[in-house]
Scaffold this active site. Structure first.
Site, PDB file in Angstrom:
ATOM      1  N   TYR A 167      63.299  81.449  79.157  1.00  0.00           N
ATOM      2  CA  TYR A 167      64.390  80.476  79.366  1.00  0.00           C
ATOM      3  C   TYR A 167      65.279  80.912  80.544  1.00  0.00           C
ATOM      4  O   TYR A 167      65.876  80.085  81.220  1.00  0.00           O
ATOM      5  CB  TYR A 167      65.195  80.358  78.076  1.00  0.00           C
ATOM      6  N   LYS A 197      73.158  77.475  79.844  1.00  0.00           N
ATOM      7  CA  LYS A 197      73.599  77.004  78.513  1.00  0.00           C
ATOM      8  C   LYS A 197      74.772  77.842  78.005  1.00  0.00           C
ATOM      9  O   LYS A 197      75.663  77.312  77.335  1.00  0.00           O
ATOM     10  CB  LYS A 197      72.442  77.043  77.510  1.00  0.00           C
TER      11      LYS A 197
HETATM   12  N1  NAD Z   1      63.982  69.735  74.291  1.00  0.00           N
HETATM   13  C1  NAD Z   1      64.538  70.803  73.727  1.00  0.00           C
HETATM   14  O1  NAD Z   1      63.878  71.650  73.103  1.00  0.00           O
HETATM   15  C2  NAD Z   1      66.045  70.987  73.793  1.00  0.00           C
HETATM   16  C3  NAD Z   1      66.661  71.848  72.880  1.00  0.00           C
HETATM   17  C4  NAD Z   1      68.041  72.021  72.954  1.00  0.00           C
HETATM   18  C5  NAD Z   1      68.765  71.355  73.929  1.00  0.00           C
HETATM   19  N2  NAD Z   1      68.127  70.530  74.815  1.00  0.00           N
HETATM   20  C6  NAD Z   1      68.935  69.850  75.832  1.00  0.00           C
HETATM   21  O2  NAD Z   1      68.932  68.459  75.601  1.00  0.00           O
HETATM   22  C7  NAD Z   1      69.277  67.806  76.816  1.00  0.00           C
HETATM   23  C8  NAD Z   1      68.324  66.643  77.035  1.00  0.00           C
HETATM   24  O3  NAD Z   1      67.033  67.132  77.316  1.00  0.00           O
HETATM   25  P1  NAD Z   1      65.706  66.578  76.633  1.00  0.00           P
HETATM   26  O4  NAD Z   1      65.084  67.720  75.933  1.00  0.00           O
HETATM   27  O5  NAD Z   1      65.987  65.322  75.906  1.00  0.00           O
HETATM   28  O6  NAD Z   1      64.752  66.308  77.886  1.00  0.00           O
HETATM   29  P2  NAD Z   1      64.639  65.086  78.911  1.00  0.00           P
HETATM   30  O7  NAD Z   1      63.778  65.581  80.017  1.00  0.00           O
HETATM   31  O8  NAD Z   1      64.209  63.857  78.187  1.00  0.00           O
HETATM   32  O9  NAD Z   1      66.132  64.888  79.412  1.00  0.00           O
HETATM   33  C9  NAD Z   1      66.715  65.654  80.456  1.00  0.00           C
HETATM   34  C10 NAD Z   1      67.528  64.670  81.266  1.00  0.00           C
HETATM   35  O10 NAD Z   1      68.249  65.322  82.316  1.00  0.00           O
HETATM   36  C11 NAD Z   1      68.316  64.384  83.362  1.00  0.00           C
HETATM   37  N3  NAD Z   1      68.707  64.993  84.637  1.00  0.00           N
HETATM   38  C12 NAD Z   1      68.106  66.015  85.300  1.00  0.00           C
HETATM   39  N4  NAD Z   1      68.746  66.217  86.472  1.00  0.00           N
HETATM   40  C13 NAD Z   1      69.779  65.321  86.538  1.00  0.00           C
HETATM   41  C14 NAD Z   1      70.795  65.034  87.484  1.00  0.00           C
HETATM   42  N5  NAD Z   1      70.894  65.704  88.649  1.00  0.00           N
HETATM   43  N6  NAD Z   1      71.704  64.055  87.205  1.00  0.00           N
HETATM   44  C15 NAD Z   1      71.624  63.357  86.037  1.00  0.00           C
HETATM   45  N7  NAD Z   1      70.679  63.577  85.107  1.00  0.00           N
HETATM   46  C16 NAD Z   1      69.769  64.550  85.361  1.00  0.00           C
HETATM   47  C17 NAD Z   1      66.899  63.825  83.411  1.00  0.00           C
HETATM   48  O11 NAD Z   1      66.837  62.616  84.153  1.00  0.00           O
HETATM   49  C18 NAD Z   1      66.615  63.622  81.939  1.00  0.00           C
HETATM   50  O12 NAD Z   1      67.010  62.323  81.533  1.00  0.00           O
HETATM   51  C19 NAD Z   1      69.250  68.869  77.905  1.00  0.00           C
HETATM   52  O13 NAD Z   1      70.554  69.335  78.141  1.00  0.00           O
HETATM   53  C20 NAD Z   1      68.418  69.976  77.257  1.00  0.00           C
HETATM   54  O14 NAD Z   1      68.677  71.240  77.806  1.00  0.00           O
HETATM   55  C21 NAD Z   1      66.785  70.317  74.754  1.00  0.00           C
END
Ligand code: NAD
Length: 254
Positions: free
Chosen positions: A153, A160
């Site tokens: 990570y 984060k």
């Molecule tokens: N998937 C996991 O295991 C997990 C676990 C905990 C937290 N998260 C967090 O959840 C959140 C959403 O991620 P996800 O897992 O749904 O994946 P995802 O890829 O569906 O979403 C990530 C989003 O970030 C957006 N993004 C990236 N660069 C950007 C920019 N410059 N301006 C605006 N938007 C931008 C993308 O367009 C996308 O919609 C993130 O913060 C991720 O770190 C994910």
């Protein structure tokens, strides 16, 4: 009546129907909210996904690194709703050079991208939407537990950790305006962002072995429910908090 009846919610971060943000938007609508989405980059894809919601939602372009997009966001949101009660930050990105074991050799330009998109953007989004949160409101971000160091990570973990701190400072500065700021720390979920992290599937085995409630990496519902809960009026005295939607993983020693 749903727990978000009458609320107007801006949801960032929808990319696919697996995005955590998509499920937050769906559940928010099911709970009575009016939802406006923002999308980044592949807008026609996001618009197509937005039509799959129970009520098709408008999509506004937002690149959180583009000050012009941030400056015009409030006016563009006002074309759809007259104010906001909640904002969801579901945005994260780190260049591949900042992930997957390259921690010691990652250059600042890659680190700075990760921090700008994944950490600073929470403050940027809060400032951009503040003119719309006239009666207070709830800002909720998506987190991955940053109290420990994870394999692969790397700088996303640092980003984060910064997000966790940023949300506490926002809670401090926005509390007097009646705005709550909280995070949902989800366990590993199979989204596009997750697939971009080399070795991410190893988290799944780790979770399987340790989460007392068990964990399904293809079930976004628990993280979405926690987010909708924090957007609702059912956490009126909660801010600067991190709610774990991780099957209880974080609380176990081994
Ligand atoms: N998937 C996991 O295991 C997990 C676990 C905990 C937290 N998260 C967090 O959840 C959140 C959403 O991620 P996800 O897992 O749904 O994946 P995802 O890829 O569906 O979403 C990530 C989003 O970030 C957006 N993004 C990236 N660069 C950007 C920019 N410059 N301006 C605006 N938007 C931008 C993308 O367009 C996308 O919609 C993130 O913060 C991720 O770190 C994910």
């Amino acid at each position: 009546m749903g727990i978000l009846a009458g609320k107007r919610i801006l949801v960032t971060g929808v990319l696919t129907s697996d995005s955590i943000a998509f499920h937050v938007a769906r559940l928010a609508q099911e709970e009575g909210a009016e939802v406006v989405l923002t999308g980044f980059g592949r807008l026609s894809l996001v618009e197509r996904i937005a039509k799959r919601l129970p009520t098709p939602a408008p999509v506004l372009e937002l690149d959180v690194t583009d000050q012009g997009h941030l400056d015009s966001l409030a006016d563009r949101v006002r074309e759809h709703v007259d104010g906001l009660d909640g904002v969801v930050h579901a945005i994260g990105f780190a260049p591949i050079e900042a992930l997957g074991g390259n921690f010691l050799n990652t250059e600042w330009k890659d680190v700075s991208t990760a921090l700008q998109v994944s950490t600073y953007s929470l403050k940027a989004l809060a400032m951009a939407t503040m003119p719309l949160l006239h009666d207070g409101g709830s800002i909720v971000g998506l987190d991955f537990d940053a109290t420990v160091a994870w394999s692969s990570y790397d700088w996303m973990g640092v980003a984060k950790a910064g997000l966790e701190s940023c949300s506490r400072y926002l809670a401090r500065h926005l509390g007097p305006k009646g705005i709550r700021v909280n995070l949902v720390a989800a366990g590993p979920l199979r989204t596009i962002a997750a697939k971009g992290i080399p070795g991410f599937e190893e988290f799944e085995a780790t979770w399987d072995a340790k989460a007392p409630l068990g964990w399904k990496a293809d079930d976004i519902e628990p993280a979405a429910r926690a987010t909708v809960g924090l957007l609702s009026d059912w956490f009126p005295a909660t801010t600067g908090e991190i709610v774990h939607a991780d099957g209880g993983f974080h609380a176990m020693g081994d």
